[in-house]
Scaffold this active site. Structure first.
Site, PDB file in Angstrom:
ATOM      1  N   SER A   1     -11.258  -1.625   0.943  1.00 35.70           N
ATOM      2  CA  SER A   1     -10.475  -1.527   1.317  1.00 35.70           C
ATOM      3  C   SER A   1     -10.564  -2.020   2.667  1.00 35.70           C
ATOM      4  O   SER A   1      -9.249  -3.317   2.490  1.00 35.70           O
ATOM      5  CB  SER A   1     -10.145  -0.375   1.225  1.00 35.70           C
ATOM      6  OG  SER A   1      -9.457  -0.097  -0.366  1.00 35.70           O
TER       7      SER A   1
ATOM      8  N   ASP B   1       1.024  -1.326   0.647  1.00 35.38           N
ATOM      9  CA  ASP B   1      -0.081   0.638  -0.195  1.00 35.38           C
ATOM     10  C   ASP B   1       0.863   1.191  -0.173  1.00 35.38           C
ATOM     11  O   ASP B   1       1.970   1.448  -0.556  1.00 35.38           O
ATOM     12  CB  ASP B   1      -0.703  -0.337   1.082  1.00 35.38           C
ATOM     13  CG  ASP B   1      -2.623   0.386   1.379  1.00 35.38           C
ATOM     14  OD1 ASP B   1      -2.146   1.852   0.634  1.00 35.38           O
ATOM     15  OD2 ASP B   1      -3.114  -0.284   0.672  1.00 35.38           O
TER      16      ASP B   1
ATOM     17  N   HIS C   1      -3.664   4.811   4.390  1.00 35.16           N
ATOM     18  CA  HIS C   1      -4.832   3.917   4.707  1.00 35.16           C
ATOM     19  C   HIS C   1      -3.666   2.328   4.545  1.00 35.16           C
ATOM     20  O   HIS C   1      -4.305   1.404   4.966  1.00 35.16           O
ATOM     21  CB  HIS C   1      -4.296   3.941   2.258  1.00 35.16           C
ATOM     22  CG  HIS C   1      -6.075   3.066   1.662  1.00 35.16           C
ATOM     23  ND1 HIS C   1      -5.328   1.825   0.786  1.00 35.16           N
ATOM     24  CD2 HIS C   1      -6.757   3.126   1.805  1.00 35.16           C
ATOM     25  CE1 HIS C   1      -6.772   1.176   0.439  1.00 35.16           C
ATOM     26  NE2 HIS C   1      -7.499   2.089   1.220  1.00 35.16           N
TER      27      HIS C   1
END
Length: 785
Positions: free
Chosen positions: A406, A187, A228
Site C-alpha cells: 500500500s 481509497d 489509509h
C-alpha cells in the site's frame, strides 16, 4: 679613549628574525596597491576587484581577424577608456573583459568613470557590442527542506545507505516536481484540509461515492483505520517547506481523492470510481484489492473490467488513464498476485515492494504479472515510510509507520507524475514500456532473475526491477509513443483432459503461425494471457506454467496451501509480462500438474484460450530504443529547451459537473411530499364539494318537464336559483328529495337558465336525454330521460 660615535643598542645590534619579518610585511603592504592594479592583466578568470567591468566584443579593423591583432586593439581601447584589459573571455574569440583598476573612489567619481567608458566604447568603430557586467544571483542546485521529518524519508534520500532510494533528488533539482499532473487516490478518503495536502488538493477531481457527495473527507471509525488514503496522498504530493511533517515524491502535482472503501462496495461503484473525473485525473492510485488470505480468487467484475478498459481508451484526452495497483500483502499466507484480477490486468501497473535493504519483505507476494517494485517498510528492525497522516481521532498529522505494498504503489504513482510533467502525451502503454526499459535489476537472495529473448531481466519476486525516478524521467523526456496495440486471440481450445499428480503433468500446446498474426501485424509481445476452466477438488493444489516460444517460463498459477476451494477455476484469466519484447510467433505450452496429496478425485482441464498483446515493433526496434534511452541517462535532455512535440489529445465530452448532494435530495423529497399532500387535499375537497352539490339537487331520473318560467320564483325574486332544473311536477310543487344521480343539466349554472332564450336548456336537455322525443299533447314538453 678616543671619541667615537655613541652606540645605540637597538640600531647597532644585528638584525634578528623579527625585524626582518616586519620589514617584509611593510614592503608587501606598500606593494599591494601596485599588485592589485596590475592583477587585471592576468585574465578575466581571476578578476575580483569589485569595481565596474565591461565585456567588449571587437572586430579587427585590419580585417584579418588574428587573435594577436585583436589583443592589441583591446589593450589600446581599454587604455583609452581608462580601464585595464583583463584578457579574452574564455574561448570566445574577439571577446574581452575590461576592468577598472582597483582603488577606492567616491560614488560620484565612479559614476563619472562609467559615463566616460560608455561614451568611449559606444563611439569606437571596432566595438561590435559591449555590456557592463552585473552581479548575478545563482544558487547551488541542492535540495533543502525544512519539513521536520524529511531527514527520516530514507526512500527519497537515503543518507545512511546511499543508493538505496528512488533517486529523485536530481530530478527535483531540475524543477521536475509533477507540475500540471493530477493524481487521485481511490481509497477510504483523503483529509484534504491538513496543511501538508491542502495547497495541492484538487476538489474538481474528487468525489465521495460512499456518501454520494463531492467531499472525500474520511469519516472516523471504531478501528481508527480510515487514515489509509490520507497516508497514500501524502506520499505522492505532500507540500514541502511548510515546517510540517514530510515531502511528497511529486510535491508539485495536484492530489484528489475518491472515497469508496468506507462502506459496502459493488461492481458499479468500482466502475464509477475508475472513470470518475477521468479528464481531470491522470493517475489512479489504488492500494487495495481482494483479501490477501491465500485462498481468494477475485478481481474486477464485468463493470469494473469495462471501466478499466474504457479508462485506458478515453481517459486523459485519449492518452489513457494510468491505473497503479498494489500487488498485495499476502506473502505470509503464500498468496500470489496472479489470483488478484487487478494485479493480473493488462490495463494496470502492478507494483510490489522491497524494504530499505533491497530485500523482499515477508508480506510481499510474487507473480508473473508484476511490473516493478519500489520501497516500503519491512520487519520491525527496519524503517517504514514516513508520510502525512490524518489528524482525526488518534492521528497526529504525521506518521513513520506506513508500510506494505500500500505504501509502494503511491510512490510509483508519484514517479509516473514526474514522467507526465516532462512528457504529458505518454500513453498508458508508453508508461508500461518505460518502466520495463528502465527498471534496475539488483541482487536479492530470494529473487530468481531470468533474462528473456529481448534482453529484459524479470523475476517473479521483483518484476523487471526497482523503479528509479531519474531513469524514468530521462527516458520519458525523449520517448516517442509505441505503435498501436495489436492482439491475437486463439479459439477456445476444449481439452477435457485429466490433470495428473506430480511429478507427472498435463501439457497442452497451441501454435501461433505467421498467417495468424498477419491481420493484426503483431510481432513482439507485451502481455500474454491464458484463460482456463478447470474442475478440481482442491484448487490450491494446482500449479500452472506457461512457456512462450522462446522457452521463457512463467509460473502463472502457484500452489497455495490455504486454498481448499472445490470449484476450481471458471474462466479465470492468468497473465504474464515475462515474455515482454519477445517474438509472438511460435508454439505456446501450458503445463498443469497437481502437487497435492489428495488422490481421491482427479482434476480436469475443460478448456483454455490464449490471448497475445503486443505491437508491430520488431526486435531491432526494441534494441534501438534501449540504446536511445541509455544515451539519455546522463540528463543531457532534461532541460526546458528540449521538448519533443506532443500530438493533441482527443476531444472527449466533459462530464456533467452538476451533482445532487444529499441535502438537495432531501429538499426535493420534502417538496415532492408536500406537493402530493396538497394535490390529494385539493382533489378530496373538489370531490366533497361535488357530492354536496349533487345531494342538494332535486332532479329525478325519468320524464323531465322543462318550464319556461317559474312564476313562484319570479314573484319571490329568486329567479330560477330555487327551482330544480328538471322536474316532472310543477315548479311550485317541487319535491326536495333526490331520486338518482345528477345529469349534465343538473350541474348547469342557474344564471344561464334564467335567460330568455331557452335553446340552451333545450339543447342541454337533449344532451341529458339522448333518446327520441315522444309525441305529447300541445302545451307540454316532456322527454323520456
Amino acid at each position: 679613549m678616543p671619541k667615537g660615535r655613541q652606540k645605540v643598542p637597538h640600531l647597532d645590534a644585528p638584525l634578528g628574525l623579527p625585524t626582518c619579518l616586519w620589514l617584509e610585511l611593510a614592503g608587501l603592504f606598500l606593494l599591494v596597491p601596485w599588485v592589485m592594479g596590475l592583477a587585471g592583466t592576468g585574465g578575466p578568470d581571476g578578476q575580483g576587484t569589485g569595481g565596474p567591468s565591461w565585456a567588449v566584443h571587437l572586430e579587427s579593423l585590419e580585417g584579418d581577424g588574428e587573435e594577436e591583432t585583436l589583443e592589441q586593439q583591446a589593450d589600446a581601447l581599454a587604455q583609452a577608456a581608462g580601464l585595464v584589459n583583463a584578457g579574452r573571455i574564455g574561448e570566445l574569440q574577439g571577446h574581452y573583459l575590461f576592468v577598472q583598476p582597483a582603488g577606492h573612489r567616491p560614488a560620484l567619481e565612479v559614476e563619472a568613470i562609467r559615463q566616460q567608458v560608455e561614451a568611449v566604447l559606444a563611439g569606437h568603430e571596432a566595438v561590435r557590442w559591449h555590456s557592463e557586467q552585473r552581479l548575478l544571483r545563482r544558487a547551488k542546485r541542492s535540495v533543502h527542506f525544512n519539513d521536520p521529518k524529511y531527514p527520516q524519508q530514507w526512500h527519497l534520500n537515503n543518507r545512511r545507505s546511499p543508493g538505496r532510494d528512488i533517486n529523485v533528488t536530481g530530478v527535483w533539482e531540475r524543477n521536475v516536481t509533477g507540475r500540471g499532473v493530477t493524481v487521485v487516490v481511490v481509497d477510504d478518503g483523503v483529509e484534504h484540509t491538513i496543511q501538508d495536502i491542502a495547497p495541492n488538493y484538487s476538489p474538481e477531481g474528487s468525489y465521495d461515492l460512499n456518501s454520494n457527495d463531492p467531499d472525500p473527507m474520511p469519516h472516523p471509525d471504531v478501528e481508527n483505520g480510515n487514515h489509509h488514503g490520507t497516508r497514500c496522498a501524502g506520499e505522492i504530493a505532500a507540500v514541502p517547506n511548510n515546517s510540517f511533517c514530510a515531502v511528497g515524491v511529486a510535491y508539485g502535482s495536484r492530489i484528489a481523492g475518491i472515497r469508496v472503501l468506507d462502506g459496502p462496495l459493488t461492481d458499479s461503484m468500482e466502475a464509477v470510481a475508475f472513470n470518475k473525473h477521468y479528464q481531470i485525473n491522470d493517475i489512479y492510485s489504488c492500494s487495495w484489492g481482494p483479501d490477501d488470505d491465500g485462498k481468494t480468487v477475485d478481481g474486477p467484475h464485468q463493470l469494473g473490467k469495462a471501466a478499466l478498459q474504457h479508462g485506458v481508451i478515453a481517459g486523459r484526452q485519449g492518452f489513457g488513464s494510468i491505473f497503479v495497483v498494489a500487488s498485495g500483502n499476502g506473502g505470509q499466507h503464500n498468496d500470489n498476485c496472479n489470483y488478484d484480477g487487478y494485479a493480473n490486468s493488462i490495463y494496470t501497473v502492478t507494483i510490489g515492494a522491497v524494504d530499505e535493504e533491497g530485500r523482499m519483505p515477508f508480506y510481499a507476494e510474487e507473480c508473473a504479472s508484476m511490473l516493478a517494485v519500489t520501497f516500503s517498510g519491512g520487519d520491525k528492525m527496519l524503517r517504514s515510510i514516513v508520510t502525512t497522516d490524518w489528524d482525526l481521532q488518534k492521528g497526529t498529522g504525521c506518521t513513520e509507520g506506513h508500510t506494505g505494498t500500500s505504501a509502494a504503489a503511491p510512490l510509483a504513482a508519484g514517479m509516473i507524475a514526474l514522467m507526465l510533467q516532462v512528457r504529458p502525451c505518454l500513453t498508458w502503454r508508453d508508461v508500461q514500456h518505460i518502466i520495463v526499459f528502465t527498471a534496475t535489476r539488483y541482487e536479492d537472495r530470494r529473487a530468481e532473475w531470468v533474462t528473456n529473448e529481448a534482453g529484459f531481466s524479470h523475476s517473479h519476486q521483483h518484476g523487471f526491477g526497482l523503479l528509479n525516478a531519474w531513469r524514468l524521467v530521462n527516458a520519458a523526456k525523449i520517448w516517442t509513443s509505441v505503435p498501436y496495440l495489436a492482439s491475437y486471440v486463439s479459439p477456445v481450445l476444449k481439452e477435457n483432459k485429466a490433470i495428473p499428480q506430480s511429478p507427472r503433468s498435463l501439457e497442452v500446446l497451441w501454435n501461433v503461425s505467421r498467417m495468424d498474426l498477419e491481420m493484426s501485424g503483431l510481432k513482439t509481445l507485451e502481455h500474454v494471457a491464458v484463460t482456463v476452466s478447470i474442475t478440481h477438488p482442491r484448487r490450491g493444489s494446482l500449479e500452472l506454467k506457461l512457456f512462450c516460444p522462446s522457452g521463457m517460463m512463467s509460473l502463472i498459477g502457484a500452489p497455495r496451501s490455504m486454498d481448499s476451494d472445490p470449484n476450481g477455476f471458471n474462466d479465470w484469466t492468468f497473465s504474464t509480462v515475462r515474455c515482454w519484447g519477445e517474438r509472438a510467433r511460435g508454439t505456446y505450452r501450458l503445463v498443469i500438474r497437481d502437487v497435492g496429496d489428495e488422490s481421491f478425485q482427479v482434476g480436469i482441464l475443460r478448456q483454455w484460450q490464449l490471448t497475445l498483446y503486443g505491437s508491430v515493433w520488431s526486435a531491432v526496434d526494441i534494441r534501438d530504443r534501449q540504446r536511445l534511452l541509455e544515451s539519455a541517462m546522463s540528463g543531457k535532455y532534461l532541460h526546458d529547451d528540449f521538448a519533443l512535440p506532443c500530438p493533441p489529445g482527443l476531444k472527449i465530452p466533459e462530464e456533467d459537473g452538476y451533482t445532487i448532494t444529499p441535502n438537495t435530495l432531501k429538499t426535493l423529497v420534502l417538496v415532492g411530499c408536500f406537493t402530493v399532500f396538497w394535490t390529494v387535499y385539493y382533489m378530496l375537497e373538489v370531490y366533497l364539494s361535488q357530492r354536496n352539490v349533487a345531494s342538494n339537487q332535486v332532479c329525478r331520473s325519468g320524464p323531465c318537464h322543462w318550464p319556461h318560467r317559474s312564476r313562484k320564483a319570479k314573484e319571490e325574486g329568486t329567479e330560477l336559483e330555487s327551482v330544480p332544473l328538471c322536474s316532472s311536477k310543477d315548479p311550485d310543487e317541487v319535491e326536495t328529495e333526490s331520486r338518482g344521480p345528477p345529469t349534465t343539466s343538473d350541474l348547469l349554472a342557474p344564471d344561464l337558465l334564467e335567460q330568455g332564450d331557452w335553446s340552451l336548456s333545450q339543447n342541454k336537455s337533449a344532451l341529458d336525454c339522448p333518446h327520441q322525443h315522444l309525441d305529447v299533447p300541445h302545451g307540454k314538453e316532456e322527454q323520456i330521460c
